[in-house]
Design a protein around this motif. Structure first.
Motif, mmCIF file in Angstrom:
data_model
loop_
_atom_site.group_PDB
_atom_site.id
_atom_site.type_symbol
_atom_site.label_atom_id
_atom_site.label_comp_id
_atom_site.label_asym_id
_atom_site.label_seq_id
_atom_site.Cartn_x
_atom_site.Cartn_y
_atom_site.Cartn_z
ATOM 1 N N TYR A 8 0.625 -0.820 -0.149
ATOM 2 C CA TYR A 8 0.151 0.625 0.128
ATOM 3 C C TYR A 8 0.586 0.959 -0.157
ATOM 4 N N ALA A 9 2.469 1.175 0.698
ATOM 5 C CA ALA A 9 3.312 2.353 0.485
ATOM 6 C C ALA A 9 3.040 2.728 -0.650
ATOM 7 N N ASP A 10 3.701 1.729 -1.508
ATOM 8 C CA ASP A 10 3.619 1.762 -3.189
ATOM 9 C C ASP A 10 3.132 2.581 -3.623
ATOM 10 N N THR A 11 1.593 2.483 -2.796
ATOM 11 C CA THR A 11 0.333 2.963 -3.701
ATOM 12 C C THR A 11 0.510 2.634 -5.400
ATOM 13 N N PRO A 12 0.141 1.016 -5.394
ATOM 14 C CA PRO A 12 0.011 0.248 -6.706
ATOM 15 C C PRO A 12 -1.330 0.621 -7.145
ATOM 16 N N VAL A 93 -11.510 7.845 -1.810
ATOM 17 C CA VAL A 93 -11.959 7.813 -1.031
ATOM 18 C C VAL A 93 -11.310 7.678 0.742
ATOM 19 N N GLY A 94 -11.715 7.866 2.100
ATOM 20 C CA GLY A 94 -11.573 8.238 2.612
ATOM 21 C C GLY A 94 -10.676 9.539 2.631
ATOM 22 N N SER A 101 -7.384 4.838 -1.542
ATOM 23 C CA SER A 101 -7.729 4.921 -2.714
ATOM 24 C C SER A 101 -8.411 6.136 -3.326
ATOM 25 N N VAL A 102 -7.583 6.581 -4.545
ATOM 26 C CA VAL A 102 -8.027 7.729 -5.166
ATOM 27 C C VAL A 102 -8.261 7.064 -7.005
ATOM 28 N N TRP A 103 -9.586 7.364 -7.419
ATOM 29 C CA TRP A 103 -10.568 7.003 -8.904
ATOM 30 C C TRP A 103 -10.217 8.364 -9.048
ATOM 31 N N ARG A 104 -9.721 8.741 -10.315
ATOM 32 C CA ARG A 104 -10.007 9.265 -11.618
ATOM 33 C C ARG A 104 -10.671 8.548 -13.280
ATOM 34 N N PHE A 105 -11.569 9.689 -13.552
ATOM 35 C CA PHE A 105 -11.311 9.742 -15.310
ATOM 36 C C PHE A 105 -10.584 10.778 -15.706
ATOM 37 N N PRO A 124 -2.288 5.561 -0.146
ATOM 38 C CA PRO A 124 -1.230 4.199 0.886
ATOM 39 C C PRO A 124 -2.082 4.309 2.482
ATOM 40 N N ALA A 125 -3.353 4.806 2.331
ATOM 41 C CA ALA A 125 -4.340 4.363 4.080
ATOM 42 C C ALA A 125 -4.379 2.799 3.501
#
Length: 175
Positions: A8-12, A93-94, A101-105, A124-125
């Motif tokens: 998670y710290a690597d933020t895949p 998110v959060g 998580s982060v989402w984007r279009f 990263p959380a």
């Protein structure tokens, strides 16, 4: 062994994209409508704007209710972190400063059509997936890999549905 959250710290991240034979403004109308997304997603069941918001803008928040056969049901609060019509719509998110998580279009004009990309980043959380990782820390990489493949599969389905909607709407208008 204690889970370190290194993956998670690597933020895949994962992404998918498609070409849509419709103007970028039409595609923007679809991707920025959070109420449409539960119709397209196998996980996202329901969304609602919070704080009296009805239009996406940076700082706007929405509640999402999701379900997954292996992860159960959950609710999240997301915050719009990017909103530049008609180019980019993203949410965290959060906690937006440390999201699960982060989402984007991202929309790119290509001729008379649009290239639409959906992108997601884990961490990263920690998230709901953290419980599985904590239970099986030696399988963290495999768990994250499988979840990213699920994200990718969902994105491809979302993009196909958005393509169909945008192109169908355009064809219907031209009749």
């Amino acid at each position: 062994m204690e889970w370190t959250g290194q993956v998670y710290a690597d933020t895949p991240t994962v992404s998918a994209s498609t070409y849509i034979d419709a103007p970028v403004e039409r595609v923007w109308t679809l991707v920025s409508d959070i109420r449409l997304m539960p119709r397209l997603s196998s996980e996202l069941q329901e969304v609602e704007w919070l704080d009296g918001t009805a239009v996406p803008q940076p700082g706007s928040r929405f509640l999402g209710r999701s379900a997954h056969p292996d992860l159960g049901s959950w609710e999240t609060i997301s915050t719009v972190v990017e909103c530049a019509a008609p180019r980019c719509f993203g949410w965290a998110v959060g906690d937006p400063d440390r999201p699960s998580s982060v989402w984007r279009f991202t929309l790119t004009r290509r001729g008379s059509g649009t290239v639409l990309e959906q992108w997601a980043q884990m961490g990263p959380a920690p998230s709901g997936l953290s419980f599985a990782i904590e239970a099986m820390p030696d399988k963290e990489q495999k768990i994250v890999f499988v979840r990213l493949r699920e994200f990718e599969s969902g994105m491809k389905a979302n993009l196909a549905a958005l393509k169909d909607l945008a192109e169908k709407d355009l064809a219907d208008e031209e009749k």
